[in-house]
Design a protein around this motif. Structure first.
Motif, short mmCIF file in Angstrom:
data_model
loop_
_atom_site.label_atom_id
_atom_site.label_comp_id
_atom_site.label_asym_id
_atom_site.label_seq_id
_atom_site.Cartn_x
_atom_site.Cartn_y
_atom_site.Cartn_z
N GLN A 149 0.68 -1.18 0.06
CA GLN A 149 0.05 -0.01 -0.20
C GLN A 149 1.07 1.26 -0.16
O GLN A 149 2.01 1.43 0.27
CB GLN A 149 -0.93 0.01 1.24
CG GLN A 149 -1.69 1.21 1.43
CD GLN A 149 -2.67 1.21 2.64
OE1 GLN A 149 -3.76 0.46 2.79
NE2 GLN A 149 -2.21 1.74 3.86
N SER A 151 0.17 5.39 1.05
CA SER A 151 -0.85 6.11 1.72
C SER A 151 -0.14 7.81 2.01
O SER A 151 0.97 7.72 2.09
CB SER A 151 -1.32 5.62 3.06
OG SER A 151 -0.41 5.68 4.21
N SER A 152 -1.17 8.60 2.16
CA SER A 152 -0.64 9.86 2.45
C SER A 152 -1.73 10.49 3.13
O SER A 152 -2.84 10.60 2.81
CB SER A 152 -0.26 10.86 1.13
OG SER A 152 0.45 11.92 1.33
N GLN A 153 -1.50 11.39 4.26
CA GLN A 153 -2.33 12.09 4.93
C GLN A 153 -2.05 13.70 5.07
O GLN A 153 -0.73 13.79 5.08
CB GLN A 153 -2.40 11.48 6.50
CG GLN A 153 -3.48 12.05 7.27
CD GLN A 153 -3.82 11.07 8.52
OE1 GLN A 153 -3.88 9.87 8.20
NE2 GLN A 153 -3.79 11.63 9.66
N ARG A 163 -7.17 12.12 3.45
CA ARG A 163 -6.26 10.95 3.50
C ARG A 163 -6.49 10.02 2.23
O ARG A 163 -7.54 10.05 1.90
CB ARG A 163 -6.26 10.10 4.77
CG ARG A 163 -5.50 8.82 4.84
CD ARG A 163 -5.62 7.90 6.11
NE ARG A 163 -5.07 6.63 6.05
CZ ARG A 163 -3.81 6.68 6.30
NH1 ARG A 163 -2.98 7.73 6.81
NH2 ARG A 163 -3.10 5.45 6.32
N GLU A 165 -5.37 6.28 0.44
CA GLU A 165 -4.72 5.03 0.54
C GLU A 165 -4.86 4.20 -0.63
O GLU A 165 -6.12 4.41 -1.15
CB GLU A 165 -5.45 3.97 1.74
CG GLU A 165 -5.19 4.91 3.01
CD GLU A 165 -5.93 3.80 4.13
OE1 GLU A 165 -6.36 2.67 3.94
OE2 GLU A 165 -5.64 4.38 5.48
N GLY A 211 -8.78 1.60 -3.58
CA GLY A 211 -8.22 2.69 -2.76
C GLY A 211 -9.51 3.26 -1.74
O GLY A 211 -10.60 2.94 -2.00
N ARG A 293 -14.20 8.57 6.28
CA ARG A 293 -14.04 7.64 4.85
C ARG A 293 -15.33 7.78 3.93
O ARG A 293 -16.47 8.13 4.45
CB ARG A 293 -14.03 6.19 5.44
CG ARG A 293 -13.70 5.09 3.99
CD ARG A 293 -13.47 4.03 4.57
NE ARG A 293 -13.53 3.25 3.12
CZ ARG A 293 -13.40 1.90 3.09
NH1 ARG A 293 -12.99 1.06 4.41
NH2 ARG A 293 -13.39 1.00 2.14
#
Length: 297
Positions: A149, A151-153, A163, A165, A211, A293
């Motif tokens: 994976q 991811s970036s926040q 965020r 993913e 994602g 989400r």
């Protein structure tokens, strides 16, 4: 391909607004993720200012929210993360026809309108906004890779913002060599800047693209909760190493409106007090982002 003009001055030096550059303005060895999520076309257009930028219409009649996060490891202004949140768009007096907008890119000015562009360092804000008019601001960012994976926040002023993913595509074997147009608003002008990059990418499309998207209540992004986003991306891309050139040439036009604007957006007053620090803010710390989400309605 980059213009011949760029090749002619390769290796020369420039100094703009106190920032030194070795030409061309470039980056290398920088991993990046990209993903596209469909959204309501009318609601996407409501996020675009003026009357000459229009949301690109996908074959299914919807618009596209594009997320691009680049972990710049080697640039003339140091290391930083850049977190682009944008709407795919065309430029002209009226919306471009679907299908043709993705084929005749130059004719319809196809590109992306950047809604928000947080970055890690102050010097990146000063150059990106002051020179190219990009809506950069410093924020708490990360870029995390695992075998499965990426991811970036993004957080700002202690508040969760965004965020993404994505599942890593199996093999970065597709060779990309492309140019892109970025539109944004600064000083109440429409700015267009141009980037050229090459990389080997892993790409997943439609059902294979996996994602997750999390959108918080921060004022910079909260409006994205209301554009009928499909939580399943229609594409995801991971590039272990990108090499890019940001063109020093850009274009700008006065933004026009049907009625006199009531307020002035960001201007030069947000740039000239900035310094040249390459220091980052602390990484994001929010762990209860699951409540943000994006789910199927």
């Amino acid at each position: 391909m980059p213009p011949k003009r760029i090749k002619r001055y390769t290796g020369r030096y420039a100094h703009v607004d106190g920032i030194p550059y070795q030409m061309p303005v470039s980056s290398s060895r920088s991993p990046a993720l990209m993903a596209g999520f469909s959204c309501d076309w009318e609601k996407a257009n409501e996020l675009l200012p003026g009357n000459e930028i229009h949301a690109l219409k996908l074959p299914n009649g919807r618009a596209a929210l594009l997320i691009t996060v680049i972990n710049y490891l080697d640039t003339s202004i140091g290391k930083y993360i850049e977190y682009s949140i944008a709407i795919a768009c065309t430029h002209g007096s009226k919306p471009a026809p679907r299908f043709l907008n993705s084929i005749l890119l130059g004719h319809y000015g196809t590109g992306q309108y950047i809604l928000d562009l947080p970055v890690s360092s102050e010097i990146s804000v000063k150059g990106g906004k002051g020179i190219w008019g990009m809506p950069k601001h410093q924020a708490n960012l990360d870029f995390i890779e695992s075998p499965e994976q990426v991811s970036s926040q993004y957080e700002k002023d202690g508040q969760f913002a965004f965020r993404i993913e994505i599942e890593k595509p199996r093999s970065p074997s597709i060779k990309l060599k492309v140019g892109a147009t970025n539109y944004c608003r600064f000083r109440n002008m429409l700015m267009a800047s141009y980037i050229y990059f090459e990389s080997k990418a892993g790409i997943n499309l439609f059902g294979k693209a996996k994602g997750k998207l999390f959108i918080g209540d921060h004022p910079r992004v909260a409006s994205l909760q209301h554009i009928d986003l499909n939580p399943d991306p229609f594409f995801t891309t991971f590039m272990p190493e990108t090499n890019g050139i940001l063109d020093d040439h850009f274009q700008c036009w006065f933004m026009t409106y049907e009625d006199p604007p009531e307020s002035m957006p960001e201007g030069l007053e947000t740039v000239y007090p900035l310094g040249f620090s390459e220091e980052w803010l602390p990484p994001p710390s929010t762990t209860d982002y699951e409540k943000f989400r994006i789910q199927t309605h």
